[in-house]
Enzyme design. Structure first.
Site, mmCIF file in Angstrom:
data_model
loop_
_atom_site.group_PDB
_atom_site.id
_atom_site.type_symbol
_atom_site.label_atom_id
_atom_site.label_comp_id
_atom_site.label_asym_id
_atom_site.label_seq_id
_atom_site.Cartn_x
_atom_site.Cartn_y
_atom_site.Cartn_z
ATOM 1 N N GLU A 149 12.697 -36.986 -16.110
ATOM 2 C CA GLU A 149 12.214 -37.912 -17.141
ATOM 3 C C GLU A 149 13.160 -38.015 -18.341
ATOM 4 O OE1 GLU A 149 8.097 -37.068 -18.092
ATOM 5 O OE2 GLU A 149 7.435 -38.066 -16.269
ATOM 6 N N GLU A 156 5.745 -38.229 -9.367
ATOM 7 C CA GLU A 156 4.650 -37.384 -9.848
ATOM 8 C C GLU A 156 3.395 -38.243 -9.893
ATOM 9 O OE1 GLU A 156 5.522 -35.501 -13.591
ATOM 10 O OE2 GLU A 156 7.493 -34.834 -12.921
HETATM 11 C C1 GAL Z 1 5.546 -35.382 -16.639
HETATM 12 C C2 GAL Z 1 6.653 -34.364 -16.462
HETATM 13 C C3 GAL Z 1 6.164 -33.127 -15.772
HETATM 14 C C4 GAL Z 1 4.880 -32.673 -16.388
HETATM 15 C C5 GAL Z 1 3.870 -33.785 -16.295
HETATM 16 C C6 GAL Z 1 2.511 -33.410 -16.833
HETATM 17 O O1 GAL Z 1 5.832 -36.243 -17.680
HETATM 18 O O2 GAL Z 1 7.719 -34.897 -15.717
HETATM 19 O O3 GAL Z 1 7.138 -32.122 -15.863
HETATM 20 O O4 GAL Z 1 5.112 -32.326 -17.717
HETATM 21 O O5 GAL Z 1 4.337 -34.865 -17.021
HETATM 22 O O6 GAL Z 1 1.606 -34.469 -16.677
#
Ligand code: GAL
Ligand code: ZN
Length: 705
Positions: free
Chosen positions: A142, A312
């Site tokens: 990110e 994710e």
């Molecule tokens: C994303 C990030 C992850 C984790 C996640 C939590 O933005 O890439 O490492 O922090 O959020 O929701």
């Protein structure tokens, strides 16, 4: 299309890893992403590498046929490195370092950090270069999260000056392009130019825009360095990055040019909490807004024309928004299907198991802290099974493009001219109007090749030069249907107002100019009458939220709009909409101009949903785009490769009308609350059976069940 998970074996005892891997297989998981943020474990002291744990994790997963995606660990430089080279830290505008203790504390322009990146990434990629279980890489994590695209350290100040020297013949050109006579801001040399530091009042808008460009390009360069290192080690690997939703400060189009696989991180119940607070409905707090999620799917799908991944996917309740409601029953399955309908090739849930330590203890995983399955696990397993049973799907074939350029976003955020002017929210108004008709939309750069799109929607094309104007003109002359909106063609590429009236170089195409504009609070919001062609009646029908007939005319009650009004002066264009309220009453608000074999429409206000639906309905009609009747808020249809997904992000069940012989491959015509069905049918033959849909405030009632 397949399912995956993000896994941090280094947080758990080794004697658990085999159990974890077995349970992943049982869930139908195919991809496992690892090693993010693991630098301090991989290299506890300078030069002392420990890969043994990662080798073992790859081995255990590989034995079970799981495919591994590795990440470079550069989002988290370890303490020993920060102590050794404190100059790698980012700085706030006032020079205060963004210190160690969380993540993303490194500067993209730090020569020392680029050298360290080269060292650690080379070491890692060389280690796994011949390992067939490792299928590709995610570089960093990110880029720009936590407000870190823009850094104000000494290295950035020096790099900014170099960047300006390359861009301008001399400092006089800079002074002229920016307009530094205003408030005596002239510079005597490039060395005098600083990053935008704290100032008593607003910064110079041209200085800011150039800094934003420079900062974004710095990330692109840094990303390119990593992509090169991965490819040099093994040219077969894919190089991916995980972008963020509704994110604005980094030009994802530019970063994606160096990637093989574009991915993003989707947290549907978090996003609505960052819009205007009153806008998040109870259903959205449980499952998100399908259009807010969808526009990001379509942006990241669009960036290099290839399928994308959700790197994710929210697995349950999350830690970072203001509130953390449990997602609706089935939401984690719904999101995977929704992503598939928008063209995703894989959805990886974040994370495998709720973590016992550190900043994200309040973040769910597919498994609970004690290792037992959480709600997300059952949803992921069900989604995996259903999705893997579908045939191989061709990518999405979108008939409509929505133009999005980050520079417009930056310029408008520098001078929003209204507390309510939020770039994504404005773009979503039009996106929603297209999506409620089931139309697939590619979100692409304004200069993208537009051949093959029946219609193009260009929200707030703020910075326009002659080349872009002729690109759009060519599109329309050749038969394209173009929709332009407020605040278009107002500025030149240096963020300076043009002398000629808006839309500047687009005025010929629009056949009208903007005489005046005003920004308006809700208490004196604009109202506009509109009638053009079918006026959005017929197939688009009427909204389920108001009683007003879909077919508007001058004598009907005007449509509500918000935030912005332009008083248009038509030349060749036909007036199809008129302001009906305030000082603007009686003045043209919407015009349409036939050019060549196509036409351009300019909408001089920010429409609320019904006006946007009517304008979009006419655009689709003229462009001959096949679409469905208007779907209710929160219920969406999307067609991919001959299958139509009906995704219900609401607590109200819906019944779908489809041809009697259509094959339902997931679920059936009764789509429950937060449920999904998939039917093999034409988009135009699928609609919501309104006689069965209950009325009223769906979300609230559902919430009390
Ligand atoms: C994303 C990030 C992850 C984790 C996640 C939590 O933005 O890439 O490492 O922090 O959020 O929701
Ligand atoms: Zn910096």
């Amino acid at each position: 299309m397949t399912i995956g998970v993000c896994y941090f074996p280094e947080h758990w005892p080794r004697d658990r890893w085999e159990t974890d891997a077995d349970q992943m297989v049982e869930a139908g998981i195919e991809y496992v992403r690892m090693a993010e943020f693991s630098w301090a474990v991989l290299e506890p002291r300078r030069g002392e590498f420990d890969f043994e744990w990662l080798d073992e994790a790859v081995e255990i997963l590989g034995q079970r046929g799981l495919k591994v995606v590795l990440c470079t660990p550069t989002a988290t430089p370890p303490k020993w490195l920060v102590d050794e080279r404190p100059e790698i830290l980012q700085a706030e505008p006032d020079g205060t370092p963004r210190g160690f203790g969380s993540r993303r504390h490194y500067c993209f322009n730090s020569p020392a950090y680029r050298a360290e990146t080269e060292r650690v990434v080379s070491r890692m990629v060389d280690r796994y270069a011949d390992d067939p279980r490792v299928v590709g890489w995610q570089i960093d994590n990110e880029f720009g999260c936590h407000g870190t695209v823009r850094c104000y350290c000494d290295d950035c100040a020096a790099a900014f000056r170099e960047w300006l020297r390359d861009r301008y013949d001399d400092v006089d050109e800079l002074n002229r392009r920016w307009g530094t006579t205003f408030w005596s801001q002239r510079y005597g040399g490039f060395e005098a130019v600083e990053p935008p530091r704290p100032t008593p009042s607003d910064h110079h808008p041209s200085h800011l825009l150039e800094y934003y460009r420079f900062a974004s390009e710095s990330v692109v360069e840094y990303s390119r360095l990593q992509a090169r290192l991965v490819r040099e080690a093994n040219a077969e690997w894919f190089v991916a990055h995980n972008f963020m939703g509704d994110f604005g400060t980094l030009d994802a189009h530019a970063v994606s040019d160096d990637l093989d696989l574009v991915a993003w991180d989707s947290y549907p119940t978090g996003f609505p909490q960052y819009r205007r607070p009153e806008e998040a409905t109870p259903d959205e707090l449980r499952a998100g807004d399908p259009d807010q999620v969808g526009v990001n799917h379509d942006l990241y799908r669009g960036t290099n024309g290839e399928p994308f991944w959700v790197m994710e996917q929210q697995p349950g309740d999350i830690n970072w928004p203001p509130h953390a409601p449990q997602p609706a029953e089935g939401a984690m399955r719904l999101w995977a299907h929704h992503a598939t309908a928008h063209g995703a090739d894989a959805v990886l849930y974040f994370r495998w198991r709720r973590c016992l330590e550190g900043q994200e203890q309040y973040h769910a995983g597919l498994r609970k802290a004690d290792g037992s399955p959480d709600r997300g696990y059952d949803d992921a397993r069900r989604a995996a099974k259903e999705i893997q049973e579908l045939p191989d799907l061709a990518s999405v074939d979108a008939p409509v493009a929505l133009l999005h350029g980050y520079e417009n976003h930056w310029a408008l955020s520098i001078q929003p001219h209204s507390p309510d002017f939020e770039y994504w929210s404005h773009a979503r108004t039009y996106y929603r109007a297209l999506r409620e008709r089931g139309v697939q939309v590619d979100v692409v750069h304004p200069r993208a090749d537009l051949d093959g799109y029946a219609a193009v929607v260009a929200p707030t094309l703020h910075l326009v030069d002659d080349a872009l104007a002729s690109h759009l003109r060519d599109y329309v002359e050749a038969g394209g249907e173009l929709l332009l909106t407020i605040r278009s063609g107002v500025k030149d590429p240096w963020n300076k107002l043009r002398a000629e009236p808006a839309p500047g170089p687009l005025a010929d195409l629009v056949g009208a100019t903007v005489e005046r504009h005003e920004s308006l609070p809700d208490s004196i919001a604009p109202e506009v009458s509109y009638s053009d062609g079918s006026g959005g009646s017929g197939r688009s029908g009427r909204s389920d939220q108001t009683d007003r007939p879909g077919r508007p005319n001058r004598t009907a009650e005007p449509y509500p709009a918000r935030t912005w009004a332009e008083w248009l002066a038509p030349g060749d264009a036909t007036v199809v909409g008129t302001h009906e309220s305030g000082v603007a009453a009686g003045r043209p608000a919407i015009v349409r101009n036939d050019v060549g074999s196509g036409s351009a429409t300019h909408v001089g206000t920010w429409p609320e949903a019904d006006l946007a639906a009517a304008v979009a309905g006419n655009l689709l009609d003229r462009a001959g785009v096949g679409c469905a009747d208007r779907f209710p808020t929160g219920v969406r249809a999307a067609e991919r490769d001959g299958f139509v997904w009906i995704t219900n992000f609401t607590s109200d069940p819906v019944r779908i009308s489809a041809p009697a012989d259509a094959a339902w491959v997931v679920g059936d015509a009764a789509v429950g609350a937060f449920d999904v069905s998939v039917v093999e049918a034409d988009l135009g033959s699928v609609s919501v059976d309104r006689s069965c849909r209950s009325t009223g405030t769906a979300g609230r009632r559902g919430e009390n069940r």
